[in-house]
Design an enzyme around this catalytic site. Structure first.
Site, PDB file in Angstrom:
ATOM      1  N   TYR A   1     147.285   9.854  84.609  1.00 27.40           N
ATOM      2  CA  TYR A   1     146.582   9.731  83.326  1.00 27.40           C
ATOM      3  C   TYR A   1     146.752   8.309  82.809  1.00 27.40           C
ATOM      4  CZ  TYR A   1     144.499  14.015  81.611  1.00 27.40           C
ATOM      5  OH  TYR A   1     143.644  15.049  81.414  1.00 27.40           O
TER       6      TYR A   1
ATOM      7  N   GLU B   1     144.885   7.023  79.622  1.00 19.36           N
ATOM      8  CA  GLU B   1     144.014   6.791  78.460  1.00 19.36           C
ATOM      9  C   GLU B   1     144.450   5.515  77.738  1.00 19.36           C
ATOM     10  OE1 GLU B   1     143.770  10.390  76.189  1.00 19.36           O
ATOM     11  OE2 GLU B   1     143.019  11.501  77.911  1.00 19.36           O
TER      12      GLU B   1
ATOM     13  N   ASP C   1     120.080  -0.872  80.425  1.00 17.13           N
ATOM     14  CA  ASP C   1     120.673   0.030  81.414  1.00 17.13           C
ATOM     15  C   ASP C   1     120.193  -0.459  82.783  1.00 17.13           C
ATOM     16  OD1 ASP C   1     121.195   2.045  83.191  1.00 17.13           O
ATOM     17  OD2 ASP C   1     120.568   3.672  81.867  1.00 17.13           O
TER      18      ASP C   1
ATOM     19  N   THR D   1     125.468   2.088  86.542  1.00 17.07           N
ATOM     20  CA  THR D   1     126.275   2.873  87.460  1.00 17.07           C
ATOM     21  C   THR D   1     126.782   1.897  88.504  1.00 17.07           C
ATOM     22  OG1 THR D   1     124.296   3.366  88.745  1.00 17.07           O
ATOM     23  CG2 THR D   1     125.019   5.047  87.199  1.00 17.07           C
TER      24      THR D   1
ATOM     25  N   LYS E   1     124.626   2.813  92.922  1.00 18.04           N
ATOM     26  CA  LYS E   1     123.242   2.721  93.405  1.00 18.04           C
ATOM     27  C   LYS E   1     123.106   1.421  94.218  1.00 18.04           C
ATOM     28  CE  LYS E   1     121.233   5.661  89.820  1.00 18.04           C
ATOM     29  NZ  LYS E   1     122.027   5.765  88.586  1.00 18.04           N
TER      30      LYS E   1
ATOM     31  N   ARG F   1     130.876   6.324  93.060  1.00 15.18           N
ATOM     32  CA  ARG F   1     130.116   6.998  92.009  1.00 15.18           C
ATOM     33  C   ARG F   1     130.821   6.756  90.670  1.00 15.18           C
ATOM     34  NH1 ARG F   1     126.035  10.218  92.188  1.00 15.18           N
ATOM     35  NH2 ARG F   1     125.967   9.633  94.374  1.00 15.18           N
TER      36      ARG F   1
HETATM   37  N1  DSN Z   1     119.762  10.243  88.992  1.00 13.35           N
HETATM   38  C1  DSN Z   1     119.437   8.866  88.836  1.00 13.35           C
HETATM   39  C2  DSN Z   1     118.189   8.509  89.564  1.00 13.35           C
HETATM   40  O1  DSN Z   1     117.896   9.131  90.563  1.00 13.35           O
HETATM   41  O2  DSN Z   1     117.485   7.612  89.145  1.00 13.35           O
HETATM   42  C3  DSN Z   1     119.365   8.467  87.425  1.00 13.35           C
HETATM   43  O3  DSN Z   1     120.141   9.258  86.624  1.00 13.35           O
END
Ligand code: DSN
Length: 480
Positions: free
Chosen positions: A66, A68, A243, A272, A275, A281
């Protein structure tokens, strides 16, 4: 074990053996996932393949801790090693993106956006909103409660890209908490060109006076002029939040620079890490110094305890993204995306905006009498993994849709180049041409089985030429 076994093979083989001692079915499923991913021609624009180093950084005892709070200021004792990896991840992120501040705790993109929203609200001195609204039971909020809450937030408004133009649910839409927290309005694209209409966006911002303008998308195949968006935000007194979840890898690899790089223009940038950035992730927030104190309160304000094992993997992935070869990778993603688009256009397939400047291509299948759902299923039958997506002013709504979204980050990681993506475009066109809707159904379809077999066989040949995780050879037989 002989010296010909790679370190990566040994690491994963031993890990699976250890897991199999306790629950062999889990070990078998992990092994099967590798086989399935190897055999799948993945065009999902939001997925990728993280390196063995990133994957291994997640599978360890950091998971037990943990932590925090923030480095050096934790609510738990004995966090010195978590401090080390969190500081490293944040340092790599700041250096890579040229940001004043990086917060690497969010567990996902949605979490990162929530941290950003609350931070912008807090920065404007509107917290704590729940207390101000007199809302006692947050588990059972009525519409009236939400109204109260919004009033307590000062009738706060968010202006985001509309869903059918490629925006994301978390940019103020009803199925997400952002659509409850904020009164929402959206901007879209020009019906002729499919490009963001900045003049209309400016007018909408002047009329609507949002607290936050959100830029960024999950299905827009072109560049966004973040400098223009910041100018609009400044004019109406809004905070610009970007974003960049989908295109963070293109920012990291310096494909998106100048007006198209969000970091110098937005006060808060979320992403994120899994990607195009090719990490574990997870999520992350970058911001200017003035937002840093409120962003750092993400946990416990809106996040559960940070995941130290994932922060360790973020540090590894961000270190990888600072290497020159990552810039080469990012350039290849876009070259591949353009080749895919050109391959499809040559076959008369309709693309939203007529092409691409980034990692994704949006195919409009409506003209061929199919829904996105039918096209997605037919392509999957032929071994091509895509996902259905709305197109602007989609007559089939967000469930059936009229579009197919294609992305190149994953195939580029496998080593695919332009010529092969053009061939993939041909295979997609073959499948779409051989698919017909059954009657009026938006779901049922017929795909010529001979075409499906031929496309599947060619897809397998292309995949064989670019093995996934070539450094990992596991004997996966007999593990079940
Ligand atoms: N799930 C992602 C996508 O496929 O674009 C976005 O949240």
């Amino acid at each position: 074990m002989t010296s010909t076994v790679s370190r990566e093979s040994a690491a994963f083989a031993n890990a699976l053996d250890v897991i199999a001692q306790v629950e062999p079915r889990v070990a078998a499923a992990i092994g099967q996932e590798l086989t399935d991913q190897r055999e799948s021609l993945k065009l999902i624009a939001s997925e990728n393949y993280a390196s063995p180093a990133v994957l291994l950084a997640m599978g360890n005892w950091f998971s037990d801790k943990y932590a925090e709070g923030t480095p050096g200021r934790r609510f738990y004792a004995a966090c010195q090693n978590v401090d080390t990896v969190e500081r490293l991840a944040a340092e790599h992120a700041r250096e890579l993106f040229g940001a004043d501040h990086a917060y690497v705790q969010p567990h996902s993109g949605i979490d990162a956006n929530l941290v950003a929203f609350w931070s912008i609200l807090a920065h404007r001195g509107e917290s704590p909103a729940l207390e101000k609204a007199g809302v006692k039971n947050v588990d059972a909020l009525t519409e009236a409660d939400w109204g109260q809450l919004r009033r307590a937030l000062g009738d706060q408004r968010m202006l985001g890209m509309s869903l059918d133009a490629g925006g994301h649910l978390t940019h103020g839409f009803r199925p997400n908490i952002s659509g409850k927290m904020f009164e929402q309005s959206s901007y879209g694209t020009d019906p002729q060109t499919g490009l963001i209409d900045y003049a209309a966006l400016r007018q909408r911002a002047r009329d609507f006076r949002p607290l936050i303008i959100v830029a960024g998308y999950s299905a827009y195949p072109r560049l966004v002029d973040f400098a223009a968006m910041r100018e609009i935000a400044d004019e109406v007194g809004a905070t610009l939040m970007v974003d960049m979840a989908h295109f963070a890898g293109l920012v990291a690899g310096r494909v998106l620079t100048g007006d198209f790089d969000p970091v110098p223009h937005a006060q808060v940038v979320t992403t994120t890490t899994h990607k195009s950035l090719r990490g574990p992730r997870g999520g992350m927030v970058l911001c200017t110094s003035e937002f840093a104190p409120s962003v750092d309160r993400g946990c416990p304000m809106v996040l559960g305890g940070p995941l130290p094992h994932v922060m360790a993997a973020k540090a590894v992935a961000l270190a990888e993204a600072r290497r020159p070869e990552f810039a080469t990778y990012a350039q290849q993603i876009v070259a591949n995306s353009r080749a895919l688009a050109e391959g499809l256009l040559r076959r008369g397939v309709r693309l939203v905006t007529g092409g691409t400047d980034n990692h994704l291509v949006l195919v409009d299948v409506g003209g061929s009498g199919l829904t996105g759902r039918q096209a997605e299923a037919a392509l999957l039958d032929a071994g091509l993994v895509t996902n259905r997506n709305s197109v602007p002013a989609d007559p089939n709504g967000p469930w059936y849709t009229s579009g197919i979204r294609l992305g190149t980050p994953a195939l580029t990681t496998r080593g695919f180049v332009e010529d092969e993506l053009a061939q993939v475009g041909d295979l997609i066109a073959d499948v779409l041409a051989a698919t017909t809707a059954e009657g009026e159904s938006k779901v049922k379809y017929r795909l010529d089985p001979q075409v499906a077999d031929r496309v599947r066989a060619r897809a397998a040949e292309l995949l064989d030429a670019h093995p996934l995780y070539p450094e990992i050879s596991l004997d996966l037989t007999g593990r079940a």
